[in-house]
Motif scaffolding. Structure first.
Motif, PDB file in Angstrom:
ATOM      1  N   ASN A  91      38.707 -50.673   8.855  1.00 17.23           N
ATOM      2  CA  ASN A  91      40.056 -50.109   8.726  1.00 17.23           C
ATOM      3  C   ASN A  91      41.077 -51.065   8.137  1.00 17.23           C
ATOM      4  O   ASN A  91      42.269 -50.875   8.300  1.00 17.23           O
ATOM      5  CB  ASN A  91      40.544 -49.631  10.105  1.00 17.23           C
ATOM      6  CG  ASN A  91      40.750 -48.109  10.117  1.00 17.23           C
ATOM      7  OD1 ASN A  91      41.022 -47.511   9.083  1.00 17.23           O
ATOM      8  ND2 ASN A  91      40.621 -47.506  11.278  1.00 17.23           N
ATOM      9  N   ILE A 114      38.341 -43.460  10.151  1.00 17.01           N
ATOM     10  CA  ILE A 114      39.085 -44.289   9.200  1.00 17.01           C
ATOM     11  C   ILE A 114      40.149 -43.431   8.509  1.00 17.01           C
ATOM     12  O   ILE A 114      39.902 -42.283   8.149  1.00 17.01           O
ATOM     13  CB  ILE A 114      38.098 -44.921   8.190  1.00 17.01           C
ATOM     14  CG1 ILE A 114      37.262 -45.992   8.906  1.00 17.01           C
ATOM     15  CG2 ILE A 114      38.809 -45.507   6.985  1.00 17.01           C
ATOM     16  CD1 ILE A 114      36.052 -46.469   8.139  1.00 17.01           C
ATOM     17  N   ASP A 115      41.361 -44.003   8.366  1.00 14.85           N
ATOM     18  CA  ASP A 115      42.486 -43.246   7.819  1.00 14.85           C
ATOM     19  C   ASP A 115      42.387 -43.067   6.306  1.00 14.85           C
ATOM     20  O   ASP A 115      42.656 -41.985   5.788  1.00 14.85           O
ATOM     21  CB  ASP A 115      43.820 -43.950   8.144  1.00 14.85           C
ATOM     22  CG  ASP A 115      44.056 -44.044   9.645  1.00 14.85           C
ATOM     23  OD1 ASP A 115      43.653 -43.100  10.351  1.00 14.85           O
ATOM     24  OD2 ASP A 115      44.625 -45.052  10.093  1.00 14.85           O
ATOM     25  N   GLN A 162      44.186 -37.671   5.998  1.00 16.51           N
ATOM     26  CA  GLN A 162      43.289 -38.813   5.831  1.00 16.51           C
ATOM     27  C   GLN A 162      42.577 -38.690   4.494  1.00 16.51           C
ATOM     28  O   GLN A 162      42.186 -37.596   4.094  1.00 16.51           O
ATOM     29  CB  GLN A 162      42.290 -38.924   6.995  1.00 16.51           C
ATOM     30  CG  GLN A 162      41.353 -37.761   7.203  1.00 16.51           C
ATOM     31  CD  GLN A 162      41.882 -36.737   8.184  1.00 16.51           C
ATOM     32  OE1 GLN A 162      43.039 -36.346   8.117  1.00 16.51           O
ATOM     33  NE2 GLN A 162      41.029 -36.273   9.100  1.00 16.51           N
TER      34      GLN A 162
END
Length: 312
Positions: free
Chosen positions: A128, A276-277, A212
């Motif tokens: 991340n 995860i963004d 996202q």
């Protein structure tokens, strides 16, 4: 005749790779224990390949297979579920790392020199960290046993190449979608779950707000990249495989709805831990090698829906 070994060849990406290799006239051997793959994925080519339903952790068996001295080895066998690696870290480690190292070690000891040993890693190794796009030399932050094993195995792959004169490469997949992706697991590729929901008029649970971002890539472009990389002189390198485009998940879903001419029922839910963004591949290294994708996101989505609606 050119020979190839594909471990995990009954899986989503593996089966698509096997189809393409058979089409190119390769003599293909597949090893898959069917814990995640499906024999049905290979039904159309089963009479043209050598198939072993077997565990890659059985080192003695794998050594017998490797004695065939293949031209190309594509190592796709893995427990691909991140959640599974958190629940069963050692069992998944045996598949995701130990089996890879044992294969490399056998090649070294027996002085077997395939034209290319290609290991498939994952963008999960980046974790991340905020820097985008992700370059192959960006810092890594593997956050799960799955990501740790993928990173360690790709380092073993590259270092065995450098230290012992093997021609090795590792590739990091970004978000792959396309035919034969199994939607039955809640942790499988998001587009396969979206597809299943569209086909069956079911509600799709979207974790997070849909903003996202991911670098989605159609499986046929992945397969073409794998074969392209293996057939070039490229050696002892890691390559990102994506399109190099950042797309919000909700936008990709809307694009897919247009291809399907159907509207998806969406239920929003809280983000999942570890998700995860943002994700975006820097594909400069692969582009410089001379690779050009043939499909792209829009065409890939359209063909995927066509396949799904005809085979659903």
């Amino acid at each position: 005749m050119t020979t190839a070994l594909v471990t995990g060849g009954a899986g989503f990406i593996g089966s698509n790779l096997v189809f393409e290799l058979v089409k190119k006239g390769y003599q293909v051997t597949v090893v898959d224990d069917l814990s995640m793959g499906l024999k049905a994925n290979l039904a159309e080519v089963m009479d043209q390949i050598e198939f072993h339903e077997h565990d890659v952790c059985d080192h003695e068996f794998m050594h017998q297979v490797l004695d065939h001295n293949f031209d190309y080895i594509y190592y796709l066998a893995a427990v691909a579920s991140v959640a599974d690696s958190v629940e069963r870290p050692y069992e998944t480690h045996r598949v995701n790392q130990e089996s890879v190292v044992d294969t490399l070690e056998y090649l070294r000891v027996k002085n077997l020199k395939p034209k290319k040993f290609l290991f498939t890693s994952s963008a999960a190794v980046y974790g991340n960290y905020p820097e985008l796009p992700k370059r192959e030399d960006s810092r890594v932050q593997p956050l799960t046993p799955y990501a740790v094993d993928k990173y360690a195995s790709e380092r073993y792959t590259i270092d065995y190449g450098k230290l012992y004169g093997l021609s090795t490469v590792a590739v990091r997949f970004f978000n792959v979608f396309g035919p034969r992706q199994n939607p039955s697991s809640p942790y499988s590729g998001v587009m396969s779950i979206v597809t299943k929901c569209l086909l069956n008029d079911q509600e799709f649970t979207l974790f997070g707000d849909g903003k996202q971002t991911r670098d989605f890539i159609y499986v046929k472009d992945i397969v073409n990249a794998l074969i392209f990389i293996s057939e070039t002189p490229a050696s002892n390198e890691v390559y990102n495989i994506g399109y190099g485009h950042q797309n919000a998940l909700i936008d990709v879903i809307h694009q897919y709805e247009q291809a399907a001419e159907k509207q998806l029922k969406i239920k929003f839910a809280a983000s999942r831990a570890g998700d995860i963004d943002e994700s975006l591949a820097d594909v400069t290294r692969l582009t410089k090698l001379g690779f050009k994708p043939q499909w792209g996101l829009e065409n890939g989505l359209r063909e995927y829906w066509e396949y799904a609606s005809n085979n659903g």
